[in-house]
Design an enzyme around this catalytic site. Structure first.
Site, short mmCIF file in Angstrom:
data_model
loop_
_atom_site.label_atom_id
_atom_site.label_comp_id
_atom_site.label_asym_id
_atom_site.label_seq_id
_atom_site.Cartn_x
_atom_site.Cartn_y
_atom_site.Cartn_z
N GLU A 3 0.80 -1.23 0.00
CA GLU A 3 0.00 0.00 0.00
C GLU A 3 0.84 1.28 0.00
O GLU A 3 0.58 2.20 -0.76
CB GLU A 3 -0.92 0.04 1.24
CG GLU A 3 -1.89 -1.08 1.34
CD GLU A 3 -1.40 -2.17 2.27
OE1 GLU A 3 -2.23 -2.74 2.95
OE2 GLU A 3 -0.18 -2.42 2.32
N ASP B 100 -1.85 -5.50 3.50
CA ASP B 100 -2.00 -5.97 4.88
C ASP B 100 -2.90 -7.20 4.95
O ASP B 100 -3.70 -7.47 4.05
CB ASP B 100 -2.59 -4.86 5.75
CG ASP B 100 -1.59 -3.74 5.99
OD1 ASP B 100 -0.38 -3.99 5.82
OD2 ASP B 100 -2.01 -2.62 6.33
N ASP C 172 -5.42 -7.96 6.96
CA ASP C 172 -6.80 -7.87 7.43
C ASP C 172 -7.76 -7.81 6.25
O ASP C 172 -7.37 -7.90 5.09
CB ASP C 172 -6.98 -6.67 8.37
CG ASP C 172 -6.57 -5.36 7.71
OD1 ASP C 172 -6.37 -5.34 6.47
OD2 ASP C 172 -6.45 -4.35 8.42
N GLU D 88 -9.48 -5.35 4.99
CA GLU D 88 -9.26 -4.22 4.10
C GLU D 88 -8.08 -4.50 3.17
O GLU D 88 -8.11 -4.18 1.98
CB GLU D 88 -9.02 -2.95 4.90
CG GLU D 88 -9.03 -1.69 4.06
CD GLU D 88 -8.91 -0.44 4.91
OE1 GLU D 88 -8.22 -0.49 5.94
OE2 GLU D 88 -9.50 0.58 4.55
N TYR E 123 2.06 -5.91 13.20
CA TYR E 123 0.88 -5.25 12.65
C TYR E 123 0.01 -4.64 13.74
O TYR E 123 -0.26 -5.28 14.76
CB TYR E 123 0.07 -6.24 11.81
CG TYR E 123 -0.99 -5.59 10.97
CD1 TYR E 123 -0.68 -4.54 10.12
CD2 TYR E 123 -2.31 -6.02 11.02
CE1 TYR E 123 -1.64 -3.93 9.35
CE2 TYR E 123 -3.29 -5.43 10.24
CZ TYR E 123 -2.95 -4.38 9.40
OH TYR E 123 -3.91 -3.79 8.63
N ARG F 217 -3.17 -3.41 13.70
CA ARG F 217 -4.64 -3.55 13.72
C ARG F 217 -4.97 -5.00 14.05
O ARG F 217 -5.01 -5.85 13.18
CB ARG F 217 -5.26 -3.13 12.38
CG ARG F 217 -5.12 -1.64 12.10
CD ARG F 217 -5.95 -1.20 10.90
NE ARG F 217 -5.77 0.21 10.64
CZ ARG F 217 -4.85 0.73 9.83
NH1 ARG F 217 -4.04 -0.09 9.19
NH2 ARG F 217 -4.75 2.01 9.65
N HIS G 188 -2.84 -12.53 13.76
CA HIS G 188 -2.39 -13.70 14.49
C HIS G 188 -1.64 -13.37 15.76
O HIS G 188 -1.40 -14.25 16.57
CB HIS G 188 -1.48 -14.55 13.59
CG HIS G 188 -2.11 -14.90 12.28
ND1 HIS G 188 -3.24 -15.66 12.19
CD2 HIS G 188 -1.78 -14.59 11.01
CE1 HIS G 188 -3.57 -15.83 10.92
NE2 HIS G 188 -2.70 -15.17 10.18
#
Length: 777
Positions: free
Chosen positions: A9, A82, A84, A86, A288, A290, A333
């Site tokens: 991203e 990422d 997740d 999104e 990460y 989030r 995780h």
């Protein structure tokens, strides 16, 4: 030609990953734009499923063109967004917009940006998870249905430019309801009694022991009567109990607990915490950010053990494997932790260093031994009364994890962590009383939300997910439904009764109560919008509905539910409510009638106006020649729900005529942008220290002259050739003004040396201003 293209991203993430891969890999960034190419990049088509419509705006065409070129040259395209929902949706959108074939792409995910994690991800690619993509698309579609359908209802029925949202509106509801709890709270009072006793030690010295009475008295007379008994009472230790205790460390950070603790300890806003954490993650310093998991990897546990042993010794180590209790935990995780536990500090900005230190300490502490305590409870009898004094102490025998980290709390009345020592006393030992103090205390109203405590409450209710807390809290403030501010407390009197040397002394003291710092307050428009939505869209405002929607998103992510069927089940009845509200809901301005003006006999009311809350004197009449009502904006700190008739009538004392200056009237009033002085059809703002209801003519003249001086200094140059052309000094430096338009002056050009011809050349060469259409609100 290169063999591999890796797309992530952000540029920072791309730069970090680039160092871990060989020459066969080209790492680039999509700038996070591909998934949001235009506002309407989805279709609500229940029958034919979701289909994207891509319309690339001019400022993003270069990114997409470059990505297409790189993808065409590559043998394999690695989608490394990422992990997740999104991120999965971004990978899917990249595949669609770049028209990549399945056999050319590989999806890789990792929880930390390290060489081991990246190479492990490359060795274990997978397909794009369509269920995760569908869950994210369902969230976007549902949230936009709510926003796009309800917002126009608010424009028509309340006020233009308002907005609603599935999560943001519920967050505002929490804040409004808490404000009303505080407003309706009835303070109760009581008297708390503390006794102070002398305890001799073995060497003959004495130590003071403080103990609190087990009973609280409701009136001053009851408290006074007890102190009267204490004049002749004997005090004896009836019980001493020592119990071992322990305190365990907090779990490693999740997104919400990091946001809460950074707010308490560092003073960071929720959005600030996430921005700093994002930079730490993209530079490979933390995992990460989030996540709602509290799990730590085996590698993290082992390296934590080594670091604790190195710093404090083996007796400080206690390895723990935490399990996530949250039902919806699925975004990641691992908990948020340092990528390399051996690094106590990192390079970077002050904010990055402070947040990293907080994460490091919390992670290390979670793997440290419990703190061992000894708690002592002493009971003291009063010979002529049934009430007993209690003294409680706590001594830290072994500090354990407390050597590194102590978790903060939102409880404003919580005691600080530390040691409370109890001097050595024995059962049946008589104690000498030095004084007994009875202090009047008051019940505490519910606390207003901070950003941190609001995140905690949203998580408790199951509303939102780790990625939504920061944007939700930012949105409600940007929409002016909620403000974060400090408010001063008020002075309160209280009584203190003191028994000393056989005499009871009564004192009246004062304290400041109710002071607020960085608390969330609903605005008048926020309250009106909340009430309208509660009356007309009770389903989307229901806490259980919002939490159940999150569970359904989880079911879609697990492949247990078809996303468009879930949307259809919601949309059909919801759309009917929207149509009904448009047709039948009454306009709402939060109007409240305060009473009648005794001087004029006119009705006084308050409501939401075009530019905010205002007071109205008189009623609107359709009769020809009828007198029009007067209006006045509410002052800072005044609110529709709490303003009184007397306070509202004060507002209509403006505008005030102060006198004359230079043979022209000087008046003071309050307008859209605050209080001002008017003279010769010119307006001058009052200072923050000036009260429009008491400011005098001499102060107004001082402000008028100061404004004139400022205006004179603002003019650098004028030109005979064109009266509308001026060179002026502005807030950000000199500029050219021609008519109603302003033009930048090149940095290398001296403003005072500009000629008429120079100015016209700058004006002619200036680019056309960009259209405001299509700009995000």
């Amino acid at each position: 030609m290169h063999k591999n293209l890796v797309i992530v991203e952000s540029p920072a993430k791309a730069k970090t990953i680039e160092g871990f891969l060989g020459k066969d890999y080209v790492v680039t960034s999509s700038m996070g734009h591909v998934r949001d190419l235009e506002k309407k990049d989805f279709g609500i088509d229940i029958e034919n499923n979701y289909q994207p419509r891509y319309k690339v705006s001019s400022d993003k065409k270069k990114i997409v063109t470059e990505l297409k070129k790189l993808a065409k040259e590559a043998e394999t395209v690695w989608l490394a967004s990422d992990e997740d929902r999104e991120g999965e949706a971004i990978a899917w959108h990249l595949k669609e917009v770049l028209k990549l074939k399945d056999d050319k792409i590989k999806r890789i995910v990792f929880h930390e940006i390290t060489k081991d994690a990246i190479t492990r991800a490359v060795k274990n690619p997978r397909d794009i998870d369509e269920h995760l993509v569908n869950a994210q698309q369902a969230r976007r579609v549902l949230d936009r249905i709510v926003g796009f359908e309800v917002s126009p209802v608010l424009w028509k029925k309340v006020k233009p430019s308002l907005s609603a949202g599935r999560v943001q509106s519920v967050a505002v509801r929490l804040i409004v309801e808490r404000e009303r709890e505080i407003r309706d709270f009835k303070t109760e009072t009581w008297f708390r009694v503390n006794g102070y006793f002398l305890v001799p030690d073995e060497s003959g010295n004495t130590t003071e022991l403080k103990a609190e009475l087990s009973k609280r008295f409701t009136t001053r007379d009851e408290a006074n009567a007890f102190l009267e008994k204490c004049k002749s009472a004997e005090f004896k230790v009836s019980d001493v109990v020592k119990k071992p205790g322990k305190r365990s460390p907090a779990q490693p950070f999740t997104t919400s607990t990091l946001q809460q603790e950074a707010s308490r300890k560092l003073g960071f806003s929720v959005s600030q915490t996430m921005a700093v954490a994002q930079r730490l993650y993209e530079s490979g310093k933390i995992t990460y950010m989030r996540t709602d998991s509290v799990n730590l990897s085996g590698l993290a546990l082992n390296t934590s053990k080594q670091k604790i042993t190195e710093l404090h010794g083996e007796n400080y180590v206690k390895i723990r494997k935490f399990k996530t209790k949250s039902k919806g935990a699925q975004e990641a995780h691992e908990a948020i932790r340092p990528t390399y536990m051996e690094n106590q500090t990192v390079a970077g900005s002050s904010q990055e260093q402070r947040l990293y230190e907080l994460i490091w300490k919390r992670t290390i502490a979670s793997q440290m031994a419990d703190a061992i305590l000894e708690r002592t409870n002493v009971t003291i009898d009063v010979s002529n009364a049934t009430e007993k004094f209690q003294a409680t102490g706590e001594v830290i025998v072994f500090d354990g994890f407390l050597k590194v980290y102590i978790e903060s709390t939102d409880d404003e009345n919580a005691n600080a962590n530390g040691q409370t020592l109890i001097p050595p006393v024995h059962v049946n030992e008589s104690l000498e009383m030095t004084s007994v103090v009875s202090t009047q205390r008051f019940s505490q109203r519910p606390p207003r939300y901070t950003e941190a405590s609001l995140v905690k409450r949203l998580e408790e209710l199951g509303i939102g997910r780790p990625s939504t807390y920061a944007p939700t809290i930012t949105t409600v403030q940007n929409r002016n439904y909620v403000v974060k501010e400090e408010r001063p407390g008020v002075e309160r009197n209280f009584t203190v009764l003191t028994l000393e040397d056989g005499k009871i002394k009564q004192e009246e003291k004062t304290e400041i109560t109710g002071a607020e710092k960085n608390k969330l307050f609903p605005t008048d428009i926020g309250i009106v919008v909340n009430d309208f939505l509660m009356d007309n869209f009770d389903e989307i405002m229901d806490y259980n509905f919002t939490a159940n929607v999150e569970k359904e998103f989880d079911d879609i992510a697990d492949g247990k539910m078809v996303w468009n069927e879930m949307i259809d089940k919601f949309y059909q009845p919801f759309h009917g409510k929207v149509e009904h509200a448009l047709e039948n809901a009454e306009r709402s301005k939060g109007e409240r009638i305060l009473g009648i003006d005794p001087k004029t006999g006119k009705e006084v009311s308050v409501k939401i106006g075009r530019f905010g809350p205002l007071a109205q004197l008189g009623e609107v009449s359709q009769e020809e020649g009828a007198e029009k009502p007067q209006f006045s904006s509410l002052r800072t700190g005044q609110h529709i729900e709490t303003i009184t008739l007397e306070e509202a009538l004060e507002l209509f004392k403006l505008p005030r005529e102060l006198g004359e200056y230079e043979s022209k009237k000087v008046t003071v009033a309050i307008g859209r942008f605050g209080p001002y002085v008017r003279h010769d059809n010119k307006f001058v703002s009052l200072g923050k220290e000036d009260d429009p209801y008491s400011v005098q003519l001499d102060r107004a003249i001082e402000l008028i002259e100061a404004k004139r001086e400022k205006d004179r200094n603002a003019v650098v140059k004028i030109f005979d050739e064109d009266a509308e052309l001026q060179v002026l000094n502005g807030r950000w430096g000199p500029y050219i003004k021609h008519g109603k338009k302003n033009y930048k002056i090149p940095k290398t050009t001296k403003a005072e040396e500009l000629t008429f011809e120079d100015c016209m050349k700058i004006i002619e060469a200036a680019p056309e201003p960009k259209s405001r259409r299509g700009r995000k609100k």
